[in-house]
Motif scaffolding. Structure first.
Motif, PDB file in Angstrom:
ATOM      1  N   PRO A 156       0.822  -1.217   0.000  1.00  0.00           N
ATOM      2  CA  PRO A 156       0.000   0.000   0.000  1.00  0.00           C
ATOM      3  C   PRO A 156       0.853   1.263   0.000  1.00  0.00           C
ATOM      4  CG  PRO A 156      -0.780  -1.569   1.650  1.00  0.00           C
ATOM      5  CD  PRO A 156       0.545  -2.071   1.168  1.00  0.00           C
ATOM      6  N   ASP A 157       0.238   2.352  -0.413  1.00  0.00           N
ATOM      7  CA  ASP A 157       0.952   3.630  -0.450  1.00  0.00           C
ATOM      8  C   ASP A 157       0.985   4.314   0.907  1.00  0.00           C
ATOM      9  OD1 ASP A 157       1.521   3.375  -3.154  1.00  0.00           O
ATOM     10  OD2 ASP A 157      -0.347   4.352  -3.760  1.00  0.00           O
ATOM     11  N   ALA A 158      -0.021   4.090   1.731  1.00  0.00           N
ATOM     12  CA  ALA A 158      -0.026   4.657   3.090  1.00  0.00           C
ATOM     13  C   ALA A 158       0.946   3.849   3.949  1.00  0.00           C
ATOM     14  CB  ALA A 158      -1.417   4.631   3.684  1.00  0.00           C
ATOM     15  N   TYR A 159       1.705   4.541   4.810  1.00  0.00           N
ATOM     16  CA  TYR A 159       2.773   3.870   5.532  1.00  0.00           C
ATOM     17  C   TYR A 159       2.288   3.133   6.769  1.00  0.00           C
ATOM     18  CZ  TYR A 159       7.384   3.009   7.502  1.00  0.00           C
ATOM     19  OH  TYR A 159       8.502   2.400   8.013  1.00  0.00           O
ATOM     20  N   ALA A 160       1.583   3.812   7.672  1.00  0.00           N
ATOM     21  CA  ALA A 160       1.206   3.197   8.951  1.00  0.00           C
ATOM     22  C   ALA A 160      -0.055   3.852   9.484  1.00  0.00           C
ATOM     23  CB  ALA A 160       2.329   3.338   9.971  1.00  0.00           C
ATOM     24  N   PRO A 161      -0.846   3.105  10.235  1.00  0.00           N
ATOM     25  CA  PRO A 161      -1.993   3.723  10.898  1.00  0.00           C
ATOM     26  C   PRO A 161      -1.530   4.592  12.059  1.00  0.00           C
ATOM     27  CG  PRO A 161      -1.745   1.455  11.634  1.00  0.00           C
ATOM     28  CD  PRO A 161      -0.715   1.663  10.553  1.00  0.00           C
ATOM     29  N   ALA A 162      -2.361   5.523  12.436  1.00  0.00           N
ATOM     30  CA  ALA A 162      -2.070   6.306  13.647  1.00  0.00           C
ATOM     31  C   ALA A 162      -2.224   5.396  14.859  1.00  0.00           C
ATOM     32  CB  ALA A 162      -3.022   7.490  13.742  1.00  0.00           C
ATOM     33  N   GLY A 163      -1.310   5.544  15.804  1.00  0.00           N
ATOM     34  CA  GLY A 163      -1.353   4.715  16.990  1.00  0.00           C
ATOM     35  C   GLY A 163      -2.565   4.992  17.865  1.00  0.00           C
ATOM     36  N   ASP A 164      -2.849   4.024  18.709  1.00  0.00           N
ATOM     37  CA  ASP A 164      -3.978   4.122  19.632  1.00  0.00           C
ATOM     38  C   ASP A 164      -3.617   5.089  20.759  1.00  0.00           C
ATOM     39  OD1 ASP A 164      -6.055   3.771  21.389  1.00  0.00           O
ATOM     40  OD2 ASP A 164      -5.842   1.604  21.585  1.00  0.00           O
ATOM     41  N   THR A 165      -4.338   6.196  20.845  1.00  0.00           N
ATOM     42  CA  THR A 165      -4.028   7.202  21.872  1.00  0.00           C
ATOM     43  C   THR A 165      -4.193   6.635  23.272  1.00  0.00           C
ATOM     44  OG1 THR A 165      -6.291   8.030  21.712  1.00  0.00           O
ATOM     45  CG2 THR A 165      -4.623   9.140  20.382  1.00  0.00           C
ATOM     46  N   ALA A 166      -5.065   5.635  23.431  1.00  0.00           N
ATOM     47  CA  ALA A 166      -5.257   5.017  24.743  1.00  0.00           C
ATOM     48  C   ALA A 166      -4.102   4.097  25.109  1.00  0.00           C
ATOM     49  CB  ALA A 166      -6.567   4.232  24.765  1.00  0.00           C
ATOM     50  N   ALA A 167      -3.222   3.818  24.128  1.00  0.00           N
ATOM     51  CA  ALA A 167      -2.061   2.960  24.372  1.00  0.00           C
ATOM     52  C   ALA A 167      -0.765   3.712  24.082  1.00  0.00           C
ATOM     53  CB  ALA A 167      -2.134   1.703  23.509  1.00  0.00           C
ATOM     54  N   ALA A 168      -0.758   5.011  24.422  1.00  0.00           N
ATOM     55  CA  ALA A 168       0.428   5.867  24.254  1.00  0.00           C
ATOM     56  C   ALA A 168       0.891   5.937  22.807  1.00  0.00           C
ATOM     57  CB  ALA A 168       1.568   5.387  25.150  1.00  0.00           C
ATOM     58  N   GLY A 169      -0.048   5.761  21.873  1.00  0.00           N
ATOM     59  CA  GLY A 169       0.308   5.867  20.459  1.00  0.00           C
ATOM     60  C   GLY A 169       0.795   4.578  19.840  1.00  0.00           C
ATOM     61  N   SER A 170       0.670   3.462  20.546  1.00  0.00           N
ATOM     62  CA  SER A 170       1.119   2.180  20.011  1.00  0.00           C
ATOM     63  C   SER A 170       0.115   1.631  19.006  1.00  0.00           C
ATOM     64  CB  SER A 170       1.308   1.169  21.142  1.00  0.00           C
ATOM     65  OG  SER A 170       1.608  -0.116  20.620  1.00  0.00           O
ATOM     66  N   ASP A 177      -4.462  -4.054   8.858  1.00  0.00           N
ATOM     67  CA  ASP A 177      -5.164  -3.790   7.602  1.00  0.00           C
ATOM     68  C   ASP A 177      -4.133  -3.798   6.479  1.00  0.00           C
ATOM     69  OD1 ASP A 177      -6.731  -2.991   5.507  1.00  0.00           O
ATOM     70  OD2 ASP A 177      -7.672  -1.316   6.564  1.00  0.00           O
ATOM     71  N   PRO A 178      -3.728  -4.990   6.033  1.00  0.00           N
ATOM     72  CA  PRO A 178      -2.622  -5.087   5.068  1.00  0.00           C
ATOM     73  C   PRO A 178      -2.944  -4.537   3.688  1.00  0.00           C
ATOM     74  CG  PRO A 178      -3.595  -7.248   5.464  1.00  0.00           C
ATOM     75  CD  PRO A 178      -4.215  -6.316   6.453  1.00  0.00           C
ATOM     76  N   SER A 179      -4.199  -4.264   3.407  1.00  0.00           N
ATOM     77  CA  SER A 179      -4.539  -3.667   2.116  1.00  0.00           C
ATOM     78  C   SER A 179      -4.450  -2.154   2.145  1.00  0.00           C
ATOM     79  CB  SER A 179      -5.963  -4.076   1.703  1.00  0.00           C
ATOM     80  OG  SER A 179      -6.919  -3.528   2.597  1.00  0.00           O
ATOM     81  N   LYS A 180      -4.288  -1.580   3.351  1.00  0.00           N
ATOM     82  CA  LYS A 180      -4.301  -0.120   3.486  1.00  0.00           C
ATOM     83  C   LYS A 180      -2.962   0.461   3.909  1.00  0.00           C
ATOM     84  CE  LYS A 180      -7.057   3.606   5.539  1.00  0.00           C
ATOM     85  NZ  LYS A 180      -8.230   3.918   6.400  1.00  0.00           N
ATOM     86  N   TYR A 181      -2.214  -0.267   4.788  1.00  0.00           N
ATOM     87  CA  TYR A 181      -0.975   0.289   5.357  1.00  0.00           C
ATOM     88  C   TYR A 181       0.204  -0.633   5.080  1.00  0.00           C
ATOM     89  CZ  TYR A 181      -4.304   3.111   8.006  1.00  0.00           C
ATOM     90  OH  TYR A 181      -5.322   3.955   8.363  1.00  0.00           O
ATOM     91  N   ALA A 182       1.328  -0.021   4.676  1.00  0.00           N
ATOM     92  CA  ALA A 182       2.517  -0.800   4.343  1.00  0.00           C
ATOM     93  C   ALA A 182       3.038  -1.580   5.545  1.00  0.00           C
ATOM     94  CB  ALA A 182       3.614   0.112   3.794  1.00  0.00           C
ATOM     95  N   SER A 482       8.726   1.862  14.212  1.00  0.00           N
ATOM     96  CA  SER A 482       8.389   1.762  15.629  1.00  0.00           C
ATOM     97  C   SER A 482       6.944   1.308  15.834  1.00  0.00           C
ATOM     98  CB  SER A 482       8.591   3.121  16.295  1.00  0.00           C
ATOM     99  OG  SER A 482       8.045   3.169  17.594  1.00  0.00           O
ATOM    100  N   GLN A 483       6.683   0.728  16.996  1.00  0.00           N
ATOM    101  CA  GLN A 483       5.292   0.416  17.340  1.00  0.00           C
ATOM    102  C   GLN A 483       4.497   1.686  17.618  1.00  0.00           C
ATOM    103  OE1 GLN A 483       4.039  -0.663  21.368  1.00  0.00           O
ATOM    104  NE2 GLN A 483       6.166  -1.213  21.805  1.00  0.00           N
ATOM    105  N   TYR A 484       5.197   2.792  17.847  1.00  0.00           N
ATOM    106  CA  TYR A 484       4.535   4.064  18.117  1.00  0.00           C
ATOM    107  C   TYR A 484       4.459   4.866  16.818  1.00  0.00           C
ATOM    108  CZ  TYR A 484       5.475   2.638  22.868  1.00  0.00           C
ATOM    109  OH  TYR A 484       5.528   1.919  24.031  1.00  0.00           O
ATOM    110  N   GLN A 485       3.270   5.213  16.425  1.00  0.00           N
ATOM    111  CA  GLN A 485       3.059   5.934  15.177  1.00  0.00           C
ATOM    112  C   GLN A 485       2.186   7.153  15.422  1.00  0.00           C
ATOM    113  OE1 GLN A 485       4.503   5.337  12.231  1.00  0.00           O
ATOM    114  NE2 GLN A 485       5.611   3.535  13.043  1.00  0.00           N
ATOM    115  N   PRO A 486       2.673   8.361  15.082  1.00  0.00           N
ATOM    116  CA  PRO A 486       4.002   8.599  14.525  1.00  0.00           C
ATOM    117  C   PRO A 486       5.094   8.420  15.578  1.00  0.00           C
ATOM    118  CG  PRO A 486       2.893  10.685  14.937  1.00  0.00           C
ATOM    119  CD  PRO A 486       1.875   9.610  15.206  1.00  0.00           C
TER     120      PRO A 486
END
Length: 608
Positions: A156-170, A177-182, A482-486
């Protein structure tokens, strides 16, 4: 940045390198009846069986690793499920040389673990493993599952999903979602047999027998074959690291623009030095792209040529003096002023209190003369011992070389390692209180970091102020994978403070003389689009001249498949608007496996 030979840290929001590695802390183990590999992997980055014992997990051995501290084998289920988010491969950590071979059909009983390369503090993603295994061979000589083809259509062209704010951005707990994020796509293939074909090299082979390719040849290409990193949102999804499962003696020595022709096949691993890595059991054939080192244009009689060059921890014991000299004389065409970064003291990393660097600099000057260049003079200020960061004991600093036949240096007493240089007004013109002098060296922004060196030069009767910089490195930043995105770029806090100090000093000069010729240059350890660059530029006091180049040519460094800007030459309005500036990033190092520095030098030509 630290030398590649001393640490695999560098430019691009890299993960902190820890000697230890850790696993995710989990609940007390439970027991799981027979499950498949895709059950072990699950639909997120963390296995639903993490910390539990699994029994008789079936699969085919696709590859074995018999070296290093992570011995084991990759197990893949030849009967996949219908969920693209669940990987069918997993690494089985044996700790000793595994007693299986590719093609063996086996069952594995063991404990599922989430191993974090580089340690939990690195912020890295984890690698799902089965540890403490009991392996039963069912049959041998089976076909290894066909590799998944990783190409520009699959990633995919998108790099990574935004991390979960409830998990410190992890992103660890998010459903893949392998069809959406690299990053989700690569994670969905973790441990599986994968393949790339006719892949172009975008980072040259390093001393650790690693290189990077792209599976997206049209993704932000540089004109010389690399992939340009042009913003925090353009991480370049086609990049993939390549290592070998075999002997490193046969690993290809590749430059940027070369191609691994044919197919490169092996399991998809994850490590602390770049994330997702194809560990090749079959390597493509190296096909040269014919890349050659660049030579800049010679300055005219009326043009002043000013360069910056990070010579990577240069000390008298190094064997690179002749090569650096040849680069300065021939590739850079003997600039009138050269700001050198990472000049070490006379005994290099020996930490005995030595701070003098005269032997280092004079050895380089002599080598330049031997290469047919001018007899440069030099100016610098010795740092306080062990106070400026870099390799312990090395006492790196910036130094000015200048050609006295073309430019003169205005010596003005009073500059030392701890005294701040100031600006005064003399007959309506700006003047430094000391030349050379250090910019606000007691400021907390420079703790354990190089202090800027300021000097006054005169060319054809015109004064030019030059400020040589080597800002705080990116060590400690979280990696792009990183597991933290961004990812968190913690190092830029100090770099922003340093940029504020440099900009304030330039403002002091321009407040006295609005049309002063001011140059701030060096290894800024940050991108031309970064917050650091914006602070340096301020409200127009400076402008990063590399932005005069097309975007496809804006790079001075090559890291993990991304060509990027770390070295910059920033100029005041008088130079930008009225002096016919020409800028050149002279690519002699970053794209080559036999580099003498990991940085490309930069040259600015203008008419004061």
């Amino acid at each position: 940045m630290p030398s590649r030979s001393s640490a695999r840290l560098a430019a691009l929001t890299v993960a902190a390198v820890c000697s230890a590695a850790s696993a995710v802390v989990l609940t007390s183990p439970a027991h799981a009846a027979s499950v498949r590999v895709h059950d072990v992997q699950g639909t997120t980055r963390i296995s639903p069986f993490a910390g539990q014992k699994v029994t008789d997990v079936p699969g085919i051995v696709t590859a074995i690793r018999t070296y290093g501290s992570s011995k084991g084998f990759w197990l893949q289920d030849p009967t996949p499920d219908d969920n693209p988010a669940t990987s069918e491969g997993v690494f089985v950590f044996t700790s000793s040389t595994p007693k299986v071979a590719p093609g063996d059909s086996v069952t594995v009983t063991g404990t599922v673990s989430e191993f974090v390369p580089g340690g939990a503090s690195s912020g890295n993603q984890s690698l799902t493993e089965i540890t403490k295994p009991t392996v039963t061979t069912v049959s041998t000589g089976n076909a290894v599952p066909a590799p998944v083809v990783v190409d520009e259509n699959a990633v995919p062209d998108a790099y990574a999903p935004a991390g979960d704010t409830a998990a410190a951005g992890s992103v660890n707990g998010l459903t893949l979602d392998p069809s959406k994020y690299a990053l989700d796509y690569y994670e969905s293939l973790e441990g599986m047999n994968v393949q790339v074909a006719d892949a172009r090299v975008v980072t040259a082979t390093d001393p650790y027998s690693e290189l990077w390719v792209t599976v997206k040849p049209n993704e932000h290409p540089s004109r010389r074959g690399g992939t340009v990193y042009g913003s925090y949102d353009s991480q370049n999804t086609g990049r993939l690291q390549i290592q070998s499962l075999g002997s490193t003696a046969g690993f290809p020595t590749a430059n940027v623009g070369d191609t691994l022709a044919g197919t490169t096949t092996g399991p998809l691993d994850f490590n602390q030095y770049g994330g997702y890595t194809l560990v090749a059991s079959e390597l493509g054939t190296l096909r040269s792209g014919g890349l050659e080192r660049e030579t800049t244009q010679k300055q005219s009689d009326r043009e002043l040529a000013v360069a910056t060059y990070n010579v990577e921890n240069l000390d008298p014991s190094d064997a690179t003096f002749d090569q650096h000299a040849a680069a300065i004389v021939h590739n850079l065409q003997s600039p009138d002023i050269v700001s050198l970064e990472e000049i070490q003291d006379n005994n290099g990393a020996k930490d005995d209190g030595t701070v003098d660097a005269s032997e280092t600099v004079n050895k380089l000057i002599d080598a330049i003369v031997a290469a047919g260049g001018p007899k440069y003079e030099w100016r610098s200020i010795d740092p306080v011992n062990d106070q400026d960061g870099g390799e312990p004991g090395g006492n790196i600093r910036q130094a000015f070389l200048f050609n006295p036949e073309r430019v003169s240096f205005t010596d003005r007493a009073g500059g030392d390692s701890t005294t701040a240089v100031g600006v005064t007004k003399v007959r309506g013109k700006a003047q430094l209180t000391a030349s050379p002098g250090r910019v606000d060296p007691a400021n907390a922004a420079w703790a354990n970091s190089r202090k800027p060196l300021a000097g006054e030069f005169v060319f054809h009767g015109k004064t030019v102020f030059v400020i040589a910089n080597h800002l705080n490195s990116k060590g400690g930043d979280q990696g792009l994978t990183s597991q933290y995105q961004p990812p968190v770029r913690s190092s830029e806090i100090q770099r922003h403070a340093q940029a504020t100090v440099v900009n304030a000093f330039v403002k002091d000069i321009l407040s006295v003389q609005k049309n002063a010729n001011v140059i701030a240059l060096g290894d800024m350890n940050d991108f031309e689009f970064s917050g650091t660059a914006r602070i340096l530029e301020g409200d127009g006091e400076l402008w990063s001249a590399i932005k005069s180049l097309p975007k496809s040519e804006r790079y001075t460094y090559d890291y993990q498949g991304n060509q990027q800007v770390l070295d910059q030459i920033l100029v005041s309005p008088a130079i930008r608007r009225d002096c016919g500036l020409e800028y050149d990033s002279v690519h002699i190092n970053s794209e080559f496996s036999d580099q003498i520095s990991d940085h490309d030098p930069q040259v600015l030509r203008f008419r004061p």
